[in-house]
Design an enzyme around this catalytic site. Structure first.
Site, PDB file in Angstrom:
ATOM      1  N   ALA A  46       0.874  -1.166   0.000  1.00 36.00           N
ATOM      2  CA  ALA A  46       0.000   0.000   0.000  1.00 36.00           C
ATOM      3  C   ALA A  46       0.915   1.221   0.000  1.00 36.00           C
ATOM      4  O   ALA A  46       2.076   1.129   0.406  1.00 36.00           O
ATOM      5  CB  ALA A  46      -0.875  -0.010   1.240  1.00 36.00           C
ATOM      6  N   GLY A  77       0.540  -4.855   1.037  1.00 34.63           N
ATOM      7  CA  GLY A  77      -0.653  -4.910   0.187  1.00 34.63           C
ATOM      8  C   GLY A  77      -0.408  -5.592  -1.147  1.00 34.63           C
ATOM      9  O   GLY A  77      -1.347  -6.094  -1.778  1.00 34.63           O
ATOM     10  N   GLU A 124      -0.727  -9.166  -0.369  1.00 36.72           N
ATOM     11  CA  GLU A 124      -2.156  -9.371  -0.088  1.00 36.72           C
ATOM     12  C   GLU A 124      -2.961  -9.398  -1.388  1.00 36.72           C
ATOM     13  O   GLU A 124      -3.904 -10.178  -1.531  1.00 36.72           O
ATOM     14  CB  GLU A 124      -2.662  -8.278   0.859  1.00 36.72           C
ATOM     15  CG  GLU A 124      -2.088  -8.446   2.273  1.00 36.72           C
ATOM     16  CD  GLU A 124      -2.429  -7.289   3.190  1.00 36.72           C
ATOM     17  OE1 GLU A 124      -2.072  -6.138   2.853  1.00 36.72           O
ATOM     18  OE2 GLU A 124      -3.056  -7.525   4.232  1.00 36.72           O
ATOM     19  N   GLU A 144       4.463  -5.049   7.557  1.00 31.33           N
ATOM     20  CA  GLU A 144       3.715  -3.958   8.203  1.00 31.33           C
ATOM     21  C   GLU A 144       4.175  -3.649   9.626  1.00 31.33           C
ATOM     22  O   GLU A 144       4.110  -2.495  10.059  1.00 31.33           O
ATOM     23  CB  GLU A 144       2.207  -4.273   8.204  1.00 31.33           C
ATOM     24  CG  GLU A 144       1.532  -4.097   6.850  1.00 31.33           C
ATOM     25  CD  GLU A 144       1.633  -5.303   5.935  1.00 31.33           C
ATOM     26  OE1 GLU A 144       2.401  -6.244   6.250  1.00 31.33           O
ATOM     27  OE2 GLU A 144       0.945  -5.313   4.903  1.00 31.33           O
TER      28      GLU A 144
HETATM   29  N1  COA Z   1       4.627   3.116  -0.653  1.00 30.25           N
HETATM   30  C1  COA Z   1       5.020   4.287  -1.189  1.00 30.25           C
HETATM   31  N2  COA Z   1       6.149   4.420  -1.917  1.00 30.25           N
HETATM   32  C2  COA Z   1       6.900   3.326  -2.086  1.00 30.25           C
HETATM   33  C3  COA Z   1       6.562   2.083  -1.546  1.00 30.25           C
HETATM   34  C4  COA Z   1       5.350   1.998  -0.794  1.00 30.25           C
HETATM   35  N3  COA Z   1       4.916   0.862  -0.265  1.00 30.25           N
HETATM   36  N4  COA Z   1       7.514   1.175  -1.877  1.00 30.25           N
HETATM   37  C5  COA Z   1       8.426   1.841  -2.610  1.00 30.25           C
HETATM   38  N5  COA Z   1       8.047   3.140  -2.748  1.00 30.25           N
HETATM   39  C6  COA Z   1       8.754   4.203  -3.456  1.00 30.25           C
HETATM   40  C7  COA Z   1       9.958   4.721  -2.699  1.00 30.25           C
HETATM   41  O1  COA Z   1       9.560   5.668  -1.739  1.00 30.25           O
HETATM   42  C8  COA Z   1      10.762   5.320  -3.822  1.00 30.25           C
HETATM   43  O2  COA Z   1      10.182   6.540  -4.191  1.00 30.25           O
HETATM   44  P1  COA Z   1      11.140   7.832  -4.479  1.00 30.25           P
HETATM   45  O3  COA Z   1      12.035   7.409  -5.611  1.00 30.25           O
HETATM   46  O4  COA Z   1      10.174   8.910  -4.837  1.00 30.25           O
HETATM   47  O5  COA Z   1      11.899   8.074  -3.213  1.00 30.25           O
HETATM   48  C9  COA Z   1      10.513   4.346  -4.986  1.00 30.25           C
HETATM   49  O6  COA Z   1       9.299   3.684  -4.667  1.00 30.25           O
HETATM   50  C10 COA Z   1      11.606   3.304  -5.163  1.00 30.25           C
HETATM   51  O7  COA Z   1      11.765   2.618  -3.944  1.00 30.25           O
HETATM   52  P2  COA Z   1      13.182   2.467  -3.192  1.00 30.25           P
HETATM   53  O8  COA Z   1      12.912   2.255  -1.739  1.00 30.25           O
HETATM   54  O9  COA Z   1      14.078   3.599  -3.551  1.00 30.25           O
HETATM   55  O10 COA Z   1      13.726   1.124  -3.864  1.00 30.25           O
HETATM   56  P3  COA Z   1      14.764   0.098  -3.241  1.00 30.25           P
HETATM   57  O11 COA Z   1      15.160  -0.801  -4.350  1.00 30.25           O
HETATM   58  O12 COA Z   1      15.838   0.799  -2.485  1.00 30.25           O
HETATM   59  O13 COA Z   1      13.911  -0.733  -2.152  1.00 30.25           O
HETATM   60  C11 COA Z   1      11.974  -1.930  -1.345  1.00 30.25           C
HETATM   61  C12 COA Z   1      12.832  -1.553  -2.562  1.00 30.25           C
HETATM   62  C13 COA Z   1      10.734  -2.646  -1.859  1.00 30.25           C
HETATM   63  C14 COA Z   1      12.772  -2.854  -0.407  1.00 30.25           C
HETATM   64  C15 COA Z   1      11.583  -0.638  -0.584  1.00 30.25           C
HETATM   65  O14 COA Z   1      11.026   0.287  -1.512  1.00 30.25           O
HETATM   66  C16 COA Z   1      10.558  -0.835   0.515  1.00 30.25           C
HETATM   67  O15 COA Z   1      10.899  -1.316   1.582  1.00 30.25           O
HETATM   68  N6  COA Z   1       9.296  -0.439   0.266  1.00 30.25           N
HETATM   69  C17 COA Z   1       8.243  -0.495   1.264  1.00 30.25           C
HETATM   70  C18 COA Z   1       7.753  -1.899   1.430  1.00 30.25           C
HETATM   71  C19 COA Z   1       6.704  -1.969   2.510  1.00 30.25           C
HETATM   72  O16 COA Z   1       6.940  -1.731   3.681  1.00 30.25           O
HETATM   73  N7  COA Z   1       5.486  -2.323   2.079  1.00 30.25           N
HETATM   74  C20 COA Z   1       4.376  -2.500   2.964  1.00 30.25           C
HETATM   75  C21 COA Z   1       3.558  -1.292   3.040  1.00 30.25           C
HETATM   76  S1  COA Z   1       2.188  -1.582   4.125  1.00 30.25           S
END
Ligand code: COA
Length: 260
Positions: free
Chosen positions: A66, A112, A115, A135
């Site tokens: 999400a 999400g 999910e 989460e």
């Molecule tokens: N919500 C909003 N934005 C998200 C996102 C999310 N769940 N997951 C990734 N993004 C965005 C990042 O903020 C970033 O945006 P920006 O370039 O404007 O800063 C872009 O997507 C790329 O992500 P980034 O974190 O730079 O990539 P990465 O390769 O370093 O890491 C992940 C990849 C998936 C490990 C990392 O993005 C992450 O941990 N995301 C969140 C996962 C999460 O907690 N999901 C559950 C949500 S309830």
């Protein structure tokens, strides 16, 4: 219909719904969820569509969760409303759909995103996919069915471990646990999803829909899955496709199902 955050492509009787927010790793914001509901409603009602494949744009993510940015201003009532609306409009909506929905998991499927994949009827993953419900790292728990569907798919012990540690697992481990149905190379992901879905589409559509309904019923406390199975089994005898299926077997030919 055209969407801001989705791409819709049709290939034969398969409709692709591609989450298209690559720069945010296809994170599900409010608008994307609303578009998903509309796209799914259209596909479920469109007789030219037999089944759906949901995937993410790009090579890196299916859906990275999400949209965390949208969580920032929410209070308790907002949290309840967000989860309840998501359940009804997208996640349960897919699970209870009358057409098969396959998730082609092409990278990160987190929160999400996992999910969403779990709400689909079948999951195929590419070898680079990573899955998890992180989460608790945000001070939350999964709110789009994750606590329930992960437990159904992998069992209570592993679900508790994955949710409490927030650890990601590889596609291979997800396959071993039964969380995904198959793992293939990245280039074979969509062909594999299409092959599987086309096989399902060669079967009697009303019977496929009845099977989805009966299987889901057994997972809901307020329904008796055995009773629903009896009812749906009986209903199948009233379909043209049942007559065609039996006749084709006796005439030693392939059935031509019409979904009636
Ligand atoms: N919500 C909003 N934005 C998200 C996102 C999310 N769940 N997951 C990734 N993004 C965005 C990042 O903020 C970033 O945006 P920006 O370039 O404007 O800063 C872009 O997507 C790329 O992500 P980034 O974190 O730079 O990539 P990465 O390769 O370093 O890491 C992940 C990849 C998936 C490990 C990392 O993005 C992450 O941990 N995301 C969140 C996962 C999460 O907690 N999901 C559950 C949500 S309830």
């Amino acid at each position: 219909m055209s969407f801001q955050n989705l791409l819709i492509e049709n290939k034969g009787r398969i409709q692709y719904i591609i989450i298209n927010r690559e720069s945010k790793l296809n994170a599900l914001n409010k608008d994307t969820l609303a578009e998903l509901h509309t796209a799914l409603s259209d596909a479920f009602c469109n007789s030219a569509v037999g089944g759906i494949i949901i995937t993410g744009a790009g090579q890196k993510a299916f859906v990275a969760g999400a949209d965390i940015a949208e969580f920032a201003g929410l209070d308790v009532a907002g949290g309840h409303a967000l989860a309840r609306h998501g359940h009804h409009s997208v996640f349960d909506f897919i699970e209870n759909g009358n057409k098969p929905v396959v998730a082609a998991v092409n990278g990160f499927a987190l929160g999400g995103g996992l999910e969403l994949a779990m709400a689909c009827h079948i999951r195929i993953a590419s070898g680079n996919a990573k899955m998890g419900l992180p989460e608790v790292t945000l001070g939350l728990i999964p709110g789009y069915g994750g606590t329930q569907r992960l437990t159904q798919l992998v069992g209570k012990g592993k679900a508790l471990e994955m949710i409490m540690t927030a650890d990601m697992i590889t596609a291979e481990e997800a396959h071993r646990l039964g969380l995904v149905n198959a793992v293939v190379g990245q280039e074979e992901l969509l062909p594999k999803a299409e092959d599987l879905l086309n096989k399902i589409l060669s079967r009697a559509p009303l019977a496929v829909a009845a099977a989805i309904k009966a299987i889901n019923a057994g997972l809901h406390n307020d329904q008796d899955g055995y009773e629903i199975e009896i009812e749906e089994f009986g209903n199948c005898f009233g379909t043209e496709d049942f007559k065609e299926g039996v006749l084709a077997f006796l005439e030693k030919r392939k059935p031509a199902f019409k979904g009636i």
